[in-house]
Design an enzyme around this catalytic site. Structure first.
Site, PDB file in Angstrom:
ATOM      1  CG  HIS A 104     -67.805 -48.826  25.350  1.00 35.71           C
ATOM      2  ND1 HIS A 104     -68.968 -49.566  25.171  1.00 35.71           N
ATOM      3  CD2 HIS A 104     -67.152 -48.943  24.335  1.00 35.71           C
ATOM      4  CE1 HIS A 104     -68.878 -50.133  23.909  1.00 35.71           C
ATOM      5  NE2 HIS A 104     -67.522 -49.761  23.426  1.00 35.71           N
ATOM      6  CG  ASP A 107     -71.034 -48.207  27.460  1.00 30.61           C
ATOM      7  OD1 ASP A 107     -71.154 -47.362  26.605  1.00 30.61           O
ATOM      8  OD2 ASP A 107     -70.338 -49.366  27.537  1.00 30.61           O
ATOM      9  CD  GLU A 235     -65.365 -56.258  19.780  1.00 32.11           C
ATOM     10  OE1 GLU A 235     -65.210 -55.980  20.805  1.00 32.11           O
ATOM     11  OE2 GLU A 235     -66.296 -55.937  18.959  1.00 32.11           O
ATOM     12  CD  GLU A 271     -69.350 -57.878  18.065  1.00 38.37           C
ATOM     13  OE1 GLU A 271     -68.762 -57.386  19.085  1.00 38.37           O
ATOM     14  OE2 GLU A 271     -70.448 -57.446  17.657  1.00 38.37           O
ATOM     15  CG  HIS A 274     -67.486 -57.324  14.620  1.00 34.87           C
ATOM     16  ND1 HIS A 274     -66.763 -56.626  15.789  1.00 34.87           N
ATOM     17  CD2 HIS A 274     -68.749 -56.586  14.986  1.00 34.87           C
ATOM     18  CE1 HIS A 274     -67.628 -55.784  16.435  1.00 34.87           C
ATOM     19  NE2 HIS A 274     -68.647 -55.700  15.882  1.00 34.87           N
ATOM     20  CG  ASP A 299     -67.560 -58.578  22.184  1.00 41.55           C
ATOM     21  OD1 ASP A 299     -67.007 -58.967  23.353  1.00 41.55           O
ATOM     22  OD2 ASP A 299     -67.686 -57.238  21.809  1.00 41.55           O
ATOM     23  CG  ASP A 310     -72.352 -54.976  14.443  1.00 47.63           C
ATOM     24  OD1 ASP A 310     -72.628 -56.178  14.453  1.00 47.63           O
ATOM     25  OD2 ASP A 310     -71.636 -54.419  14.913  1.00 47.63           O
ATOM     26  CG  ASP A 312     -74.358 -55.801  17.883  1.00 47.21           C
ATOM     27  OD1 ASP A 312     -73.343 -56.644  17.419  1.00 47.21           O
ATOM     28  OD2 ASP A 312     -73.946 -54.757  18.249  1.00 47.21           O
ATOM     29  CG  ASP A 342     -71.083 -56.311  21.426  1.00 47.37           C
ATOM     30  OD1 ASP A 342     -71.941 -55.428  21.713  1.00 47.37           O
ATOM     31  OD2 ASP A 342     -69.941 -55.926  21.004  1.00 47.37           O
TER      32      ASP A 342
HETATM   33  C1  XUL Z   1     -69.054 -52.484  17.960  1.00 48.50           C
HETATM   34  C2  XUL Z   1     -68.663 -53.408  19.101  1.00 48.50           C
HETATM   35  C3  XUL Z   1     -68.095 -52.653  20.400  1.00 48.50           C
HETATM   36  C4  XUL Z   1     -66.905 -53.237  21.097  1.00 48.50           C
HETATM   37  C5  XUL Z   1     -66.369 -52.606  22.140  1.00 48.50           C
HETATM   38  O1  XUL Z   1     -69.536 -53.287  16.865  1.00 48.50           O
HETATM   39  O2  XUL Z   1     -68.670 -54.507  19.178  1.00 48.50           O
HETATM   40  O3  XUL Z   1     -69.122 -52.707  21.172  1.00 48.50           O
HETATM   41  O4  XUL Z   1     -67.339 -54.490  21.523  1.00 48.50           O
HETATM   42  O5  XUL Z   1     -65.946 -51.349  21.844  1.00 48.50           O
HETATM   43 CO    CO Z   2     -68.189 -56.155  20.247  1.00 48.13          CO
END
Ligand code: XUL
Ligand code: CO
Length: 440
Positions: A104, A107, A235, A271, A274, A299, A310, A312, A342
């Protein structure tokens, strides 16, 4: 050669499944051919800048835990801190042999007081990225704009009730697209960070969706204007941070894209965590995207069965990665997309080497998934079963229906003649699951 920032981490090489050395790949062998293509080209691994460089391990109940020696002596949120992260990040990608990365805008470089100052910070970091990309050969999978952290986006960005927030978001995406193009990015992602609502009491849903559609059209126009050739991805995510995100799952995204006449310009970046938050499996989301010709990138992460948010986590579930790779191989593999981690290390995994262990685990799990999926495909029993399951559709009636040659009246005539449907067969789910397991 600049001084190493991770001196205790060797270059990670493939050592085979019998290796007990922590810093080796047991399954990811970049040059190994699977279905005629190298693992490296199949998987197109990508490291994310946000979790890897900016993750602190903080949570709602506690401060950050991460120890990052390369940031020592810098102020949190400073440009100096951002600059120190760049070589450390590329050393990690290089040591892992990860061919891609993703970021991003914010970041990379911190938020400044004004938009032009923020753009200036970003430009300074982009110069450092270019140098590192040239030295290491690591390429940009995709870029994106962080339009959800700053208070100006509290009501959303493209779906904000405030037109100035919309304009600010547009300016940020414009710049992030320019930077992505400058760095030869293969794609650009739109994740609607706060594009949704917390309550319908204060929300004009239709107006917000229309604004999101308008925003995406502007992005498409600007893409053409600057000649950015990479892919655009949306996404999906159903909730978090808002209660209901408009891009809630693959089907909702595809519907949005069709409704606003955008489908030809976008693919999806799916993702895992998600998908599960949306009440779907990752494979379901991949199949839905693929059915519309919109499978773009993934992702790669996973959630926790017992936590409803989430998390991750790095993907370490072989069943999951095999399912992902089965669908990805079936639909011809990635073109501009890739396997983008991700994912973040746990709060308790606070040392720099944990970043390496985590990526090795994810890369090996995906490599295994790839090999297992290829073996299942070569065996052919499952594919054959599915093909055979639909064989009545290959007959003359099935073909007439598929080609739009008959209607209800003809079908009624057919049904009246049948008396009853007698040719039903077992779905054999348990048998198929057992075949799948033979290869795990
Ligand atoms: C948030 C997410 C983000 C996107 C990019 O849940 O997955 O990091 O991948 O904005
Ligand atoms: Co993501």
């Amino acid at each position: 050669m600049a001084k190493s920032l991770l001196p205790n981490i060797p270059k990670i090489e493939f050592a085979g499944s019998k290796s007990r050395e922590a810093f080796t790949f047991k399954h990811y062998n970049p040059t190994e051919l699977v279905e005629g293509k190298t693992m490296k080209d199949h998987l197109r691994f990508s490291v994310v800048y946000w979790h890897t460089m900016c993750g602190t391990g903080s949570d709602m109940f506690g401060w950050g835990t991460a120890v990052r020696p390369w940031e020592k002596g810098t102020k949190a949120g400073s440009l100096e801190q951002a600059k120190r992260r760049v070589p450390a990040f590329f050393e990690i990608c290089d040591k892992l042999g990860a061919p891609f990365y993703a970021f991003h805008d914010r970041d990379l470089a911190p938020h400044a007081k004004t938009l032009s100052e923020s753009n200036n910070y970003l430009d300074q970091i982009v110069e450092l990225l270019k140098e590192q990309m040239q030295q290491t050969g690591v390429k940009l999978l995709w870029g994106t704009a962080q339009n959800f952290v700053h208070p100006r986006y509290m009501h959303g960005a493209a779906t904000s009730c405030n037109v100035d927030s919309f304009a600010f978001a547009a300016a940020q995406v414009k710049k992030a697209m320019e930077v992505t193009k400058e760095l030869d990015g293969e794609g650009y992602v739109f994740w609607g960070g706060r594009e949704g609502y917390s309550t319908l009491m204060n929300t004009n849903l239709k107006r917000e969706m229309d604004h999101l559609g308008a925003f995406m059209h502007m992005a498409v126009d600007y893409k053409k204007k600057i000649g950015f050739k990479g892919s655009f991805y949306i996404e999906p995510k159903p909730k978090e941070p808002t209660k209901h995100q408009y891009d809630s799952d693959a089907a909702a995204c595809l519907n949005f894209l069709r409704e606003y006449d955008l489908l030809e310009h976008f693919k999806l970046n799916i993702e895992t965590n998600h998908a599960t938050l949306a009440g779907h499996t990752m494979q379901h989301e991949l199949e839905v995207a693929s059915a519309a010709g919109a499978l773009g990138s993934i992702d790669a992460n996973m959630g926790d069965l017992f936590l409803g948010w989430d998390t991750d986590q790095f993907p370490t579930d072989i069943y999951l990665t095999t399912q992902c790779m089965l669908t990805i191989l079936k639909h011809g593999g990635f073109t501009t997309g890739g396997t983008n981690f991700d994912a973040k290390v746990r709060r308790e995994s606070f040392e720099p080497e944990d970043l390496i262990h985590a990526h090795i685990a994810g890369m090996d799990t995906f490599a295994r998934g790839l090999k297992i999926a290829a073996a299942i495909r070569k065996d052919g029993r499952i594919d054959e079963f599915v093909k055979n399951r639909y064989r009545t559709w290959d007959g003359s009636l099935g073909q007439k229906i598929e080609n739009g040659k008959v209607g209800f009246s003809e079908l009624e005539k057919h049904a009246l003649k049948l008396g009853e449907v007698t040719n039903l067969e077992s779905g054999r789910q348990e048998y198929l699951e057992a075949i799948f397991n033979e290869f795990i």
